[in-house]
Design an enzyme around this catalytic site. Structure first.
Site, PDB file in Angstrom:
ATOM      1  N   ASP A   8      28.304  43.168  38.699  1.00  0.00           N
ATOM      2  CA  ASP A   8      28.556  43.962  37.490  1.00  0.00           C
ATOM      3  C   ASP A   8      29.775  44.845  37.774  1.00  0.00           C
ATOM      4  O   ASP A   8      29.764  45.648  38.704  1.00  0.00           O
ATOM      5  CB  ASP A   8      27.313  44.815  37.195  1.00  0.00           C
ATOM      6  N   ASP A 102      32.128  41.185  32.012  1.00  0.00           N
ATOM      7  CA  ASP A 102      32.178  41.934  33.264  1.00  0.00           C
ATOM      8  C   ASP A 102      30.895  41.813  34.076  1.00  0.00           C
ATOM      9  O   ASP A 102      30.650  42.639  34.937  1.00  0.00           O
ATOM     10  CB  ASP A 102      32.473  43.407  32.959  1.00  0.00           C
ATOM     11  N   GLU A 103      30.123  40.810  33.802  1.00  0.00           N
ATOM     12  CA  GLU A 103      28.815  40.753  34.425  1.00  0.00           C
ATOM     13  C   GLU A 103      28.385  39.295  34.552  1.00  0.00           C
ATOM     14  O   GLU A 103      28.577  38.521  33.616  1.00  0.00           O
ATOM     15  CB  GLU A 103      27.840  41.489  33.496  1.00  0.00           C
TER      16      GLU A 103
END
Lengths: 358, 362
Positions: A8, A102-103
């Site tokens: 993350d 983003d993860e």
């Protein structure tokens, strides 16, 4: 035994801005629209110290942090950073399931390259990200998705948390009930009423009891409390739709209440839409009645839905259109599909000559 | 038929006519310039259908008659003449133009091919020419260039007792100039913006005579008379959209703002409506822009008032600069909200008011 890594990025959008604009480093930065209706998409850690958080109205954020520097989103830069991160993941495993820009979950049980240890591998990935993108990521390592994801959030920012298989049960037992997947404030309240405050409490309850109280989610929580999480990492899952729904504890007759719940549902969906940098062509409203009859209504507006305002206006008119033959409502849900990449929209509105001045 | 005149005098008159008369047209007659010699006067006239122009040239005229020549050609010839004076000698088929050591013979065109134009003999009213030009020039920028609804390509001119108002809007911004000029007319007109450009160039000092006939507005000032074909259509009810509540207002030097906007807007993204962001707080107006080439910002001290402490909004830089353009001294900028029209006015000239709708972002 599977090895799952959850990666993350730390305050992703804000971090990209601070990387690209050195003068923003060390300052409380919020990425989002600066207008009256702007919403914080991501806040830098400096801003979070003031209580500025994601999805907060920008005006509210500015009150909390008067020195807040508001930066309009640079979607191209975020996409570029996201592509870079995904290509790093791809060096280590083919089993990458992105959750957003983003993860991602990575299944590194059989990695493509060394090191074979999941812990060392997570460290290598974080080092690659830092070196190649100038951004930091936090990671969690565990034998299942749920624990990996909780773990990645334990030592943010720039942290690595490893939960060994033999620690899994203790890790879950110590978690407050609010940290469990799918447990929002409402469910948490009901859990508290039942005396369930932690993973340990949850584990003492029987499967039937949890299912009786919480339906399908109860069964999932029963397994999660036992660190039994066999959900696979599904690579390249192209997201087809984003949706959320809300089940009422008691059936609701009151239109105003239904609309206000619907607005909250829209809020959730819109936030996920915005965070994924997507817009949607079609909005579907779902209403379930006391007799479990389900009605769905869809609408495809002329311009794609890209904000809470857009979504709410469509969902609201769909809701007002559904005739409700005296049936009390049990659930409202909203989903969006036909997703497309979001372009930053800068619109020059027209003068409205046929309306009264503001 | 012979004419003697200073080259400069003829050149100036031809310049005005040539701008209007098309050099090429699907109707070849339209590209012609008509020259009438009568009673000691030389009169040039031409048209582009939206606008007719007549120019009287001070000259020594012998003989009378009328001819037609291609406007662009005679314009080119006269511009290039070497001498200070020019002699025009009208033959049956040719016009001989002599100046200094140069001479040329230009073929005449059948007079019947040139458009037949009528200019008024009597006038319905008069107005201060410079003041009318100034009113129109204050608002002209706000009219649409490209085709949208036709009324947005026009400038509305309201002529009433003791009040003359010019208004233009392209649907995104609006400019209005409301003066106490008297004209003797009582009419609301819609003039094509391009005709307004020619009208303002033609208006000089002194008094302009005005006449109104069916579908045509005629203005005469000095040696020039023009007929403007009026546009049809209903101009929007613009008074209603001017906001009256302004939570934030600032006063600052117009030139300072215009220059800052121009500087900062170099970095603005042209594909994103030329966006510049503005943030007003604590007596400071901050302008920022960001695009593919980088970012820029500028802070200007302003005198700030209002019920709210701050406002944040975005504009099309060009619209903002345009609105500020006609203001020479102190500018007042009033914000009704982040998504509702902002109003710019000139502290030194209460006649001028401009309105711009901020950009909606995100």
């Amino acid at each position: 035994m599977r090895k799952i890594v959850h990666v993350d990025m730390d305050a992703f959008f804000a971090a990209v801005e601070q990387r690209d604009h050195p003068e923003l480093r060390g300052l409380p930065v919020a990425v989002g629209g600066a207008g009256d209706r702007g919403v914080v998409m991501t806040a830098s850690y400096e801003a979070r110290r003031y209580g500025v958080g994601s999805a907060m109205p920008m005006a509210h954020a500015r009150r909390r942090c008067p020195d807040l520097v508001i930066v309009p989103p640079s979607f191209e830069a975020y996409h570029a950073a996201s592509r870079a991160i995904r290509s790093i993941f791809g060096r280590y495993t083919d089993l990458v399931e992105p959750l957003s820009l983003d993860e991602a979950f990575l299944d590194v049980t059989h990695p493509l390259r060394s090191p074979p240890s999941a812990t060392l591998l997570a460290r290598a990935i974080r080092d690659d990200i830092r070196r190649e993108t100038g951004l930091t990521a936090s990671a969690g390592v565990a034998n299942g998705k749920f624990i990996a994801k909780v773990a990645s959030g334990m030592q943010k920012p720039d942290g690595l948390t490893v939960v060994r298989p033999e620690e899994s049960l203790a890790f879950v037992a110590a978690l407050p009930i609010e940290r469990f997947f799918g447990v929002g404030p409402k469910t948490a309240e009901r859990m508290h009423a039942l005396g369930i405050r932690s993973g340990a409490d949850l584990r003492e309850r029987g499967h039937a009891e949890l299912v009786a109280h919480f339906g399908k989610a109860g069964g999932f929580l029963y397994r999660i409390a036992r660190a039994d999480d066999e959900r696979p990492v599904v690579p390249d899952r192209e997201r087809k739709s984003i949706g959320a729904e809300r089940t009422f504890e008691r059936d609701v007759h009151d239109d105003a209440r239904i609309l206000s719940e619907l607005e909250k549902v829209c809020d959730t969906v819109a936030e996920r839409l915005v965070r994924s940098l997507l817009a949607a062509r079609t909005v579907t409203l779902k209403v379930k009645y006391r007799d479990f009859k389900v009605v769905t209504r869809s609408h495809t507006p002329r311009t794609p839905v890209a904000s809470l305002d857009d979504l709410w206006s469509v969902a609201r008119s769909l809701a007002l259109d559904v005739d409700r033959p005296a049936g009390a409502v049990r659930l409202v849900g909203v989903s969006v599909r036909s997703l497309l990449p979001r372009a930053e929209r800068v619109v020059q509105p027209r003068l409205v000559f046929d309306a009264a001045p503001p | 038929m012979k004419v003697h005149t200073p080259t400069k005098t003829l050149g100036e008159a031809l310049g005005h006519v040539e701008r209007i008369v098309p050099s090429r047209s699907s109707n070849p007659g339209l590209s012609l310039l008509r020259i009438d010699l009568d009673d000691g006067h030389m009169v040039l006239s031409g048209s582009n259908l939206d606008l007719d122009i007549r120019a009287r040239v001070a000259a020594d005229v012998r003989g009378e008659g009328s001819v037609a020549v291609p406007a662009a050609v005679i314009g080119q010839v006269v511009r290039a003449l070497p001498g200070d004076a020019v002699e025009l000698d009208f033959g049956d088929t040719e016009l001989e133009i002599t100046s200094g050591g140069f001479s040329t013979k230009l073929q005449l065109v059948t007079l019947g091919s040139a458009p037949s134009l009528t200019f008024p003999d009597t006038w319905d009213g008069e107005i201060d020419a410079g003041a009318l030009a100034s009113a129109l020039e204050h608002v002209r920028y706000a009219a649409a260039v490209a085709d949208y609804q036709a009324v947005f390509r026009g400038v509305r001119l309201e002529l009433h007792d003791g009040r003359t108002r010019a208004v233009a809007t392209d649907g995104f911004r609006l400019a209005s100039y409301n003066s106490e000029l008297t004209s003797g007319l009582d009419a609301d007109l819609l003039l094509p913006a391009r005709s307004v450009d020619e009208l303002t160039k033609m208006l000089a000092a002194g008094t302009a005579s005005l006449a109104l006939s069916s579908g045509q507005f005629s203005v005469s000032n000095g040696p020039y008379t023009i007929n403007v074909k009026l546009m049809e259509g209903t101009f929007p009810d613009y008074q209603r959209v001017i906001p009256s509540q302004f939570p934030v207002a600032v006063t600052l030097r117009a030139q300072g703002l215009a220059e800052a906007v121009t500087r900062v807007a170099v970095m603005a993204d042209k594909s994103a409506n030329h966006r510049v962001d503005m943030y007003v707080k604590d007596g400071v107006l901050r302008i920022t822009a960001e695009g593919s080439y980088g970012r820029a910002q500028e802070a200007i001290e302003v005198s700030q008032e209002g019920t709210e402490d701050e406002i944040s909004l975005a504009y099309n830089a060009k619209y903002l600069a345009d609105a500020v353009g006609p203001v020479s001294g102190d500018l007042r900028l009033q914000f009704s909200g982040a998504t509702t029209p902002s109003v710019a006015s000139d502290l030194g000239d209460p006649s001028y008011l401009a309105m711009v709708v901020p950009l909606r972002t995100g």
